[in-house]
Design an enzyme around this catalytic site. Structure first.
Site, PDB file in Angstrom:
ATOM      1  CG  ASN A   9      31.605 -81.722  37.893  1.00 38.18           C
ATOM      2  OD1 ASN A   9      31.067 -81.249  36.839  1.00 38.18           O
ATOM      3  ND2 ASN A   9      31.055 -83.002  38.117  1.00 38.18           N
ATOM      4  CD1 TRP A  10      31.451 -75.084  38.759  1.00 34.72           C
ATOM      5  CD2 TRP A  10      31.139 -73.776  36.940  1.00 34.72           C
ATOM      6  NE1 TRP A  10      32.370 -73.854  38.832  1.00 34.72           N
ATOM      7  CE2 TRP A  10      32.251 -73.162  37.609  1.00 34.72           C
ATOM      8  CE3 TRP A  10      30.735 -73.204  35.710  1.00 34.72           C
ATOM      9  CZ2 TRP A  10      32.645 -71.944  37.368  1.00 34.72           C
ATOM     10  CZ3 TRP A  10      31.300 -71.899  35.516  1.00 34.72           C
ATOM     11  CH2 TRP A  10      32.259 -71.091  36.294  1.00 34.72           C
ATOM     12  CE  LYS A  11      28.524 -82.856  40.532  1.00 37.09           C
ATOM     13  NZ  LYS A  11      28.329 -83.869  41.543  1.00 37.09           N
ATOM     14  CG  HIS A  95      31.010 -87.165  37.045  1.00 38.22           C
ATOM     15  ND1 HIS A  95      29.774 -87.372  37.614  1.00 38.22           N
ATOM     16  CD2 HIS A  95      31.731 -86.433  38.281  1.00 38.22           C
ATOM     17  CE1 HIS A  95      29.793 -86.705  38.821  1.00 38.22           C
ATOM     18  NE2 HIS A  95      30.983 -86.139  39.357  1.00 38.22           N
ATOM     19  CD  GLU A  97      26.497 -86.458  39.272  1.00 40.79           C
ATOM     20  OE1 GLU A  97      26.798 -85.251  38.392  1.00 40.79           O
ATOM     21  OE2 GLU A  97      26.628 -86.153  40.512  1.00 40.79           O
ATOM     22  CD  GLU A 165      34.516 -87.416  41.503  1.00 42.72           C
ATOM     23  OE1 GLU A 165      34.704 -86.126  42.028  1.00 42.72           O
ATOM     24  OE2 GLU A 165      33.841 -87.448  40.591  1.00 42.72           O
ATOM     25  N   GLY A 171      27.879 -85.827  46.355  1.00 47.59           N
ATOM     26  CA  GLY A 171      26.474 -84.869  46.502  1.00 47.59           C
ATOM     27  C   GLY A 171      25.809 -85.304  47.699  1.00 47.59           C
ATOM     28  CB  SER A 202      30.648 -84.673  50.262  1.00 46.63           C
ATOM     29  OG  SER A 202      29.491 -85.111  49.650  1.00 46.63           O
ATOM     30  N   GLY A 223      32.303 -80.643  43.350  1.00 50.18           N
ATOM     31  CA  GLY A 223      30.989 -80.446  42.578  1.00 50.18           C
ATOM     32  C   GLY A 223      30.258 -79.433  43.405  1.00 50.18           C
ATOM     33  N   GLY A 224      29.315 -79.567  44.319  1.00 52.38           N
ATOM     34  CA  GLY A 224      28.677 -78.367  44.995  1.00 52.38           C
ATOM     35  C   GLY A 224      29.182 -77.438  45.498  1.00 52.38           C
TER      36      GLY A 224
END
Ligand code: PGA
Length: 249
Positions: A9-11, A95, A97, A165, A171, A202, A223-224
């Site tokens: 997930n590149w956000k 998600h 966010e 999640e 994150g 994470s 993600g990150g």
């Protein structure tokens, strides 16, 4: 879709050039039998670029969100048919966010899920509790509530992948323990047995091995740590090893 599924997930990261370079590196370094376990979720602006870059591979491409209606006065939104027009077959929905930063309620997320599935999209449906909810002992109740819309869509379960999640692990560098992960995954599986469940929050090259060795975990939503092609590629390889997927079939 092949399990384990390793999803990136590149956000709100990467322009088209960076997206193209990422895909090129991944394709150069991983054989096709590994790439069939990969799903990439770039921002809307990179979707077409990524679809083209991976066209000759089994990599799956996903949007990060999608409206439930087919069209209309919904400024800032895109529909399933618009994604289909780009040859995008998947979307993330719910998600954390979207739920917690942009205020998408359980009800709105449920409408998106129903609309997307009915229009033929495949969905990575994300659920998870906040820290306050966990500390109040409400984790299982919160997750069950978020999963409720699935009950009336049993005929479409084959087009769903779930992602657990915990919001407090996303994150933050704070990963859930393997016991916490296994416990929630078991609860989800007990009610939705046939739907694969990914873990996210994470996940990184240092912890992906032990997470993927849990039999309750069918993959990861990253993600990150998914932004760097080298790191991501190492995490795909580590996951396949953890799941006993042979390097040389
Ligand atoms: P993270 O994000 O790996 O950066 O914690 C996971 C996600 O948001 O899907």
């Amino acid at each position: 879709m092949k399990l384990p599924l390793i999803a990136a997930n590149w956000k709100m990261h990467k322009n088209r050039k960076e997206a193209r370079e990422f895909c090129r590196t991944l394709i150069e370094h991983l054989p096709s039998r590994h790439l069939q376990h990969v799903l990439l979720a770039p921002p809307f602006t990179c979707l077409e670029t990524v679809v083209e870059a991976v066209a000759a591979t089994p990599i799956l491409v996903s949007a990060q969100n999608c409206h439930g209606e087919t069209h209309g006065a919904f400024t800032g939104e895109v529909s399933a048919s618009m994604l289909d027009d780009l040859r995008v077959e998947w979307t993330l929905l719910g998600h954390s966010e979207r739920r917690h930063v942009f205020g998408e309620s359980d009800d709105l997320v449920a409408k998106r899920l129903e609309g997307a599935l009915k229009q033929g999209l495949k969905v990575v449906f994300c659920v998870g509790e906040t820290l306050a909810e966990r500390e109040a002992g409400r984790t299982e109740a919160v997750v069950a509530q978020q999963l409720q819309p699935l009950d009336k869509m049993r005929d479409l379960w084959q087009n769903i992948v779930l992602a657990y999640e915990p919001v407090w692990a996303i994150g933050t560098g704070r990963v859930a323990t393997t016991e916490q992960i296994a416990q929630v995954h078991r609860v989800i599986r007990s009610a939705h047995g046939s739907i694969p469940v990914l873990y996210g929050g994470s996940v990184n090259p240092g912890n992906i091995g032990e997470i993927m060795r849990l039999p309750e975990v069918d993959g990861a939503l990253i993600g990150g740590a998914s932004l760097d092609a080298g790191k991501f590629q190492a995490m795909v390889a580590e996951s396949l090893k953890a799941k006993g997927v042979s390097e040389h079939p």
